[in-house]
Design a protein around this motif. Structure first.
Motif, PDB file in Angstrom:
ATOM      1  N   ILE A   2      39.020  47.845  43.087  1.00  0.00           N
ATOM      2  CA  ILE A   2      38.744  47.481  44.475  1.00  0.00           C
ATOM      3  C   ILE A   2      39.064  46.017  44.719  1.00  0.00           C
ATOM      4  O   ILE A   2      39.691  45.651  45.722  1.00  0.00           O
ATOM      5  N   THR A   3      38.644  45.177  43.799  1.00  0.00           N
ATOM      6  CA  THR A   3      38.884  43.736  43.950  1.00  0.00           C
ATOM      7  C   THR A   3      40.376  43.419  43.882  1.00  0.00           C
ATOM      8  O   THR A   3      40.883  42.598  44.664  1.00  0.00           O
ATOM      9  N   PHE A   4      41.087  44.097  42.995  1.00  0.00           N
ATOM     10  CA  PHE A   4      42.524  43.850  42.867  1.00  0.00           C
ATOM     11  C   PHE A   4      43.258  44.187  44.160  1.00  0.00           C
ATOM     12  O   PHE A   4      44.120  43.428  44.622  1.00  0.00           O
ATOM     13  N   LEU A  58      35.628  43.926  51.373  1.00  0.00           N
ATOM     14  CA  LEU A  58      35.840  42.667  50.655  1.00  0.00           C
ATOM     15  C   LEU A  58      36.779  41.753  51.435  1.00  0.00           C
ATOM     16  O   LEU A  58      36.530  40.557  51.595  1.00  0.00           O
ATOM     17  N   LEU A  59      37.883  42.325  51.901  1.00  0.00           N
ATOM     18  CA  LEU A  59      38.853  41.558  52.680  1.00  0.00           C
ATOM     19  C   LEU A  59      38.209  41.013  53.948  1.00  0.00           C
ATOM     20  O   LEU A  59      38.400  39.849  54.323  1.00  0.00           O
ATOM     21  N   ILE A  89      36.951  36.381  47.794  1.00  0.00           N
ATOM     22  CA  ILE A  89      36.875  37.808  47.455  1.00  0.00           C
ATOM     23  C   ILE A  89      36.352  37.997  46.035  1.00  0.00           C
ATOM     24  O   ILE A  89      35.506  38.870  45.777  1.00  0.00           O
ATOM     25  N   LEU A  90      36.821  37.186  45.110  1.00  0.00           N
ATOM     26  CA  LEU A  90      36.357  37.281  43.722  1.00  0.00           C
ATOM     27  C   LEU A  90      34.862  37.015  43.613  1.00  0.00           C
ATOM     28  O   LEU A  90      34.121  37.749  42.933  1.00  0.00           O
TER      29      LEU A  90
END
Length: 470
Positions: free
Chosen positions: A163-165, A328-329, A361-362
């Motif tokens: 998801i983070t990627f 996240l975005l 985001i991280l």
């Protein structure tokens, strides 16, 4: 553990990662607008796909299915009905949202009520969206656990990484196209799954007659206030969801924004109806099952043919992954645009905006993962996050668009008290009622009373201010 399930899941995830890599190239994402609005060039059909996929994550596939399993298909009409009703509201707001050109919902509120409201709204958005991202991590972990035999905690780590990627890579461009393909596949998979599962319950007759008595009425054994407590959080979230606003802002023009919302409304029933039917069938086919696995369990325990089960599991995970990436975005945008860009003396370059957005985001991903370990079920965290956000922002947004007499003081008091009452109720009240039943009336009444005894700073509505500044 089924080998076909694992193969299909790995191939699906590889496709998502490849999409992220493709759109992360510099020539695809070179500006802040590319990252958060996909260059405002998304076709309408892709807009519909990304809207529905962003909305349908673990909150539907797991949280919604859990509700159906516990309370029945008629009560599900009320639970799931909150989404389409909210979509109708957004349909009439879509053109205004697109014209505003705002990066965030707090930015829209500043147009009407000033910087103090924007800052409070941004803080609340960050807190709530971290919770929403957290239950996408948890939901993704549950699916990976079903398919691979890993623990849900180990699966959540994998889901968090993917998801983070995706959010870090191509921004909305990669997320939107991933959403579109996932939406098509899961709709097809769910529709095919319905007759297969009904074949094992003697059709709709057995599907209905084998249900407990409490599952055969509209209340599902819940009181009217309890049902309202499940309807309102989702309804409030969708009409104030920053993801919806940003996607409508990414449409090619105001007319396309409205067409996209109409498409989302009709497409949503292709998700809600099959999920309701499948989760209801699970009551009979898996009477001792985990409510969170009401739909996914049918795919994982052999009820569905292996390939179809693999398709449902993989596309459900893809929905959760793209929903998590979207949030996240989106919440990263609050840090960038409501924080750094708003208060820096010099305009941020596109390179700096992208860098800050990705670092944010991280950090948020780590916080969300930690938060997800403290809530035992997706449905519990879902209701909590939706309520905090919706109670605080919906009255303020509706006042911004429709009530000239609303004041900054009224909005600040409403937002602050709404959040406080929500948190106190959830932590201290010994009640089965969701906090929204109490906190929303408090927020609305506070907004009305305080606004009526204070003086408004401006009478212009957000879209009028945009036109004046054009």
């Amino acid at each position: 553990m089924e080998t076909t399930h694992i193969v299909v899941l790995v191939l699906y995830l590889a496709g998502l990662v490849a999409t992220g890599l493709w759109f992360s190239r510099t020539k695809k994402v070179s500006t802040g607008d590319d990252f958060i609005f996909a260059g405002r060039q998304l076709p309408t059909i892709v807009m519909v796909g990304t809207l529905i996929a962003t909305w349908v994550g673990s909150g539907t596939i797991i949280g919604g299915a859990s509700f159906v399993y516990n309370y029945g298909p008629l009560a599900a009409i009320i639970f799931f009905g909150s989404g389409p009703v909210g979509m109708v509201v957004l349909y009439f707001l879509a053109q205004r949202i697109r014209v505003s050109g705002s990066y965030t919902v707090p930015q829209i509120l500043e147009l009407r009520f000033g910087i103090s409201v924007r800052m409070l709204a941004a803080i609340i958005t960050v807190l709530a969206y971290v919770g929403i991202v957290a239950y996408q991590f948890t939901g993704g972990g549950n699916i990976i656990s079903i398919v691979t035999g890993l623990t849900p905690g180990q699966g959540a780590i994998i889901a968090t990484a993917i998801i983070t990627f995706l959010a870090l890579g191509g921004g909305l461009k990669s997320v939107a196209w991933s959403d579109f393909f996932s939406a098509v596949i899961i709709v097809v998979g769910l529709i095919i799954a319905v007759p297969v599962v009904l074949g094992q319950t003697d059709g709709f007759t057995g599907w209905w007659e084998n249900l407990p008595d409490t599952h055969q009425n509209f209340s599902g054994g819940l009181s009217a206030l309890a049902l309202l407590g499940y309807f309102l959080p989702t309804f409030l979230l969708i009409i104030s969801d920053q993801n919806m606003y940003q996607r409508l802002g990414a449409s090619r023009d105001p007319a396309a924004a409205r067409r996209s919302m109409a498409g989302m409304f009709f497409a949503s029933f292709l998700i809600y109806a099959p999920v309701t039917i499948l989760a209801t069938a699970a009551v009979t086919l898996m009477p001792d099952g985990n409510p969170d696995d009401a739909v996914l369990g049918l795919a994982g325990d052999g009820t569905l043919p292996v390939l179809l089960g693999a398709l449902v599991l993989a596309s459900a995970l893809a929905f959760i992954i793209t929903t998590g990436s979207s949030f996240l975005l989106s919440v990263g945008g609050n840090i960038v645009y409501d924080g750094f860009a708003r208060f820096t003396d010099k305009p941020l370059s596109d390179r700096k905006r992208l860098l800050i957005h990705r670092i944010t985001i991280l950090v948020i991903a780590v916080l969300a993962y930690v938060l997800g370990t403290f809530f035992p079920t997706v449905l519990q965290l879902q209701m909590y996050s939706y309520t905090v956000y919706g109670v605080a922002l919906v009255p303020a947004l509706m006042a911004a668009f429709f009530w000239r007499r609303a004041t900054t003081a009224g909005v600040l008091a409403s937002m602050g008290l709404g959040v406080v009452v929500t948190i106190v109720w959830e932590q201290a009240a010994n009640s089965d009622l969701n906090a929204v039943v109490v906190s929303l009336p408090v927020a609305v009444v506070t907004l009305l009373l305080v606004s009526l005894v204070t003086k408004p700073k401006t009478t212009a509505l957000p879209e009028e201010q945009v036109e004046q500044n054009a």
